[in-house]
Design an enzyme around this catalytic site. Sequence first.
Site, PDB file in Angstrom:
ATOM      1  N   HIS A  13       0.876  -1.204   0.000  1.00  0.00           N
ATOM      2  CA  HIS A  13       0.000   0.000   0.000  1.00  0.00           C
ATOM      3  C   HIS A  13       0.901   1.237   0.000  1.00  0.00           C
ATOM      4  O   HIS A  13       1.452   1.612   1.026  1.00  0.00           O
ATOM      5  CB  HIS A  13      -0.900   0.007   1.240  1.00  0.00           C
ATOM      6  CG  HIS A  13      -1.860   1.156   1.277  1.00  0.00           C
ATOM      7  ND1 HIS A  13      -3.221   0.981   1.425  1.00  0.00           N
ATOM      8  CD2 HIS A  13      -1.680   2.491   1.187  1.00  0.00           C
ATOM      9  CE1 HIS A  13      -3.815   2.159   1.420  1.00  0.00           C
ATOM     10  NE2 HIS A  13      -2.896   3.108   1.287  1.00  0.00           N
ATOM     11  N   HIS A  15       1.526   5.363  -1.617  1.00  0.00           N
ATOM     12  CA  HIS A  15       1.167   6.557  -2.407  1.00  0.00           C
ATOM     13  C   HIS A  15       2.445   7.174  -2.944  1.00  0.00           C
ATOM     14  O   HIS A  15       3.334   7.543  -2.163  1.00  0.00           O
ATOM     15  CB  HIS A  15       0.459   7.596  -1.519  1.00  0.00           C
ATOM     16  CG  HIS A  15      -0.806   7.086  -0.928  1.00  0.00           C
ATOM     17  ND1 HIS A  15      -2.034   7.229  -1.526  1.00  0.00           N
ATOM     18  CD2 HIS A  15      -1.032   6.405   0.225  1.00  0.00           C
ATOM     19  CE1 HIS A  15      -2.981   6.673  -0.772  1.00  0.00           C
ATOM     20  NE2 HIS A  15      -2.390   6.156   0.292  1.00  0.00           N
ATOM     21  N   LYS A  99      -9.423  -0.183  -5.796  1.00  0.00           N
ATOM     22  CA  LYS A  99      -9.446   0.407  -4.465  1.00  0.00           C
ATOM     23  C   LYS A  99     -10.776   1.089  -4.204  1.00  0.00           C
ATOM     24  O   LYS A  99     -11.227   1.919  -4.998  1.00  0.00           O
ATOM     25  CB  LYS A  99      -8.299   1.420  -4.358  1.00  0.00           C
ATOM     26  CG  LYS A  99      -8.246   2.217  -3.066  1.00  0.00           C
ATOM     27  CD  LYS A  99      -7.684   1.398  -1.927  1.00  0.00           C
ATOM     28  CE  LYS A  99      -7.840   2.105  -0.592  1.00  0.00           C
ATOM     29  NZ  LYS A  99      -6.685   2.853  -0.184  1.00  0.00           N
ATOM     30  N   HIS A 136     -10.377   1.151   1.809  1.00  0.00           N
ATOM     31  CA  HIS A 136     -10.163   2.124   2.887  1.00  0.00           C
ATOM     32  C   HIS A 136     -11.379   1.986   3.795  1.00  0.00           C
ATOM     33  O   HIS A 136     -12.457   2.491   3.475  1.00  0.00           O
ATOM     34  CB  HIS A 136     -10.041   3.552   2.332  1.00  0.00           C
ATOM     35  CG  HIS A 136      -9.746   4.555   3.410  1.00  0.00           C
ATOM     36  ND1 HIS A 136      -8.535   5.168   3.531  1.00  0.00           N
ATOM     37  CD2 HIS A 136     -10.513   5.001   4.439  1.00  0.00           C
ATOM     38  CE1 HIS A 136      -8.556   5.961   4.596  1.00  0.00           C
ATOM     39  NE2 HIS A 136      -9.746   5.885   5.154  1.00  0.00           N
ATOM     40  N   HIS A 174      -4.529  -0.744   5.848  1.00  0.00           N
ATOM     41  CA  HIS A 174      -4.049   0.035   7.006  1.00  0.00           C
ATOM     42  C   HIS A 174      -4.975  -0.048   8.219  1.00  0.00           C
ATOM     43  O   HIS A 174      -5.489   0.963   8.698  1.00  0.00           O
ATOM     44  CB  HIS A 174      -3.762   1.497   6.641  1.00  0.00           C
ATOM     45  CG  HIS A 174      -4.787   2.178   5.760  1.00  0.00           C
ATOM     46  ND1 HIS A 174      -6.125   2.179   6.040  1.00  0.00           N
ATOM     47  CD2 HIS A 174      -4.646   2.893   4.627  1.00  0.00           C
ATOM     48  CE1 HIS A 174      -6.757   2.870   5.096  1.00  0.00           C
ATOM     49  NE2 HIS A 174      -5.887   3.299   4.229  1.00  0.00           N
ATOM     50  N   LEU A 219      -4.941   9.162   8.058  1.00  0.00           N
ATOM     51  CA  LEU A 219      -6.224   8.462   8.125  1.00  0.00           C
ATOM     52  C   LEU A 219      -6.040   7.022   7.678  1.00  0.00           C
ATOM     53  O   LEU A 219      -5.339   6.800   6.692  1.00  0.00           O
ATOM     54  CB  LEU A 219      -7.263   9.181   7.255  1.00  0.00           C
ATOM     55  CG  LEU A 219      -7.711  10.530   7.829  1.00  0.00           C
ATOM     56  CD1 LEU A 219      -8.550  11.297   6.815  1.00  0.00           C
ATOM     57  CD2 LEU A 219      -8.494  10.338   9.134  1.00  0.00           C
ATOM     58  N   ASP A 247       1.428   2.630   3.542  1.00  0.00           N
ATOM     59  CA  ASP A 247       0.572   3.817   3.404  1.00  0.00           C
ATOM     60  C   ASP A 247       1.415   5.086   3.445  1.00  0.00           C
ATOM     61  O   ASP A 247       0.938   6.145   3.885  1.00  0.00           O
ATOM     62  CB  ASP A 247      -0.529   3.853   4.466  1.00  0.00           C
ATOM     63  CG  ASP A 247      -1.627   4.855   4.126  1.00  0.00           C
ATOM     64  OD1 ASP A 247      -1.724   5.251   2.951  1.00  0.00           O
ATOM     65  OD2 ASP A 247      -2.362   5.255   5.042  1.00  0.00           O
ATOM     66  N   ALA A 263      -3.993  14.852   5.691  1.00  0.00           N
ATOM     67  CA  ALA A 263      -3.763  13.541   6.312  1.00  0.00           C
ATOM     68  C   ALA A 263      -2.750  12.774   5.488  1.00  0.00           C
ATOM     69  O   ALA A 263      -2.875  12.692   4.262  1.00  0.00           O
ATOM     70  CB  ALA A 263      -5.072  12.768   6.370  1.00  0.00           C
TER      71      ALA A 263
END
Length: 346
Positions: A13, A15, A99, A136, A174, A219, A247, A263
């Site tokens: 996971h 970004h 996702k 999520h 997460h 988050l 994350d 976040a």
Amino acid sequence: MNKLTIIKPDDWHLHLRDSHFMEAVVADSARQFGRAIIMPNLVPPVRNCADALAYRQRICSALPHGSPFNPLMTLYLTDNTSVDDIKAASESEFIYGAKLYPAGATTNSDAGVTDLKKLGPVFESMQKHGLILQIHGEATGPEIDVFDREKVFIDNSLSAIRASFPGLRIVFEHITTSEAVTFVRDGDSNLAATITPHHLLINRNALFRGGIRPHHYCLPIAKREHHRLALLNAATSGEASFFAGTDSAPHSEQAKESACGCAGIFSAHSALELYAEAFEQQNSFTHFETFMSRNGPDFYQLPHNSTTVSLERKSWMVPESLPYPESRLIPFMAGEALQWKLCQDD
Ligand code: NCD
Ligand code: ZN
């Protein structure tokens, strides 16, 4: 024990953002991980195969020369995702899931799904084609306490998705609560969860230690200590349904240190070392390789990486900041000491 050698891990996971922002961070992940599931919450989001393949190409072009890092792409589910989008994704060798962001749940989730009930045909198609659903898992209603959002999502949404689509393979992303740990443990082999390094290392007190700490805001938000301990127990247990997903979510220093700060915690710079720090707290590295390098590929039905990485016991300090376009990035645990360091020669 002063040295750990494990199969090269993967980040399930991650970004990376896009353009020069992505270029500033991608090498951090490539240094430590063989593969990563790349989150699709760009603006506009990665909605279909063409978007995903173009994004993957941009990532590959930004990798250090000769890097074997393999970005595994995901689609962003919207109210308009079609069964054809799902079928095409399932046939692509580069796409490994779709996702689900409940609309408004987190950073860049405005285009997310507004009504889960409408996604029935999409879930049906994912189940049929074996495309993994990454979730999520937070309820979004403004009346729901921010610390209860994960539990409410389990009770009001995730349980129903699991009951309606028992063959759908789901990664509950997460996770942050003991309730999520229990829900995943009670599930079958179609359900797994990723756990971040920051949720293993901090509880919600870290957000308010001596003042407000925007770099600890992410988050789902960090919870009470007993939840952190449940996550630590799950991660170090070796159970097949728990694996690493950082994350890591870069935001500029200004975007974090603002009256309405974003976040997201940037952990990619020292992700593996942060996970090692958490396992060190439990004084148990027995299942470190299982959590970092085996359970994820097994769930995603991919081979384990064929190379290894090593960590040595050596105190070092996470940098206070890192370069980022027009700003700086403040990494997780900036200026603090970690006890394990990635060996550079692997
Ligand atoms: C993520 C981001 O910044 O994209 N933020 C975060 O706090 N984790 C989005 C997400 O994964 O929720
Ligand atoms: Zn994320």
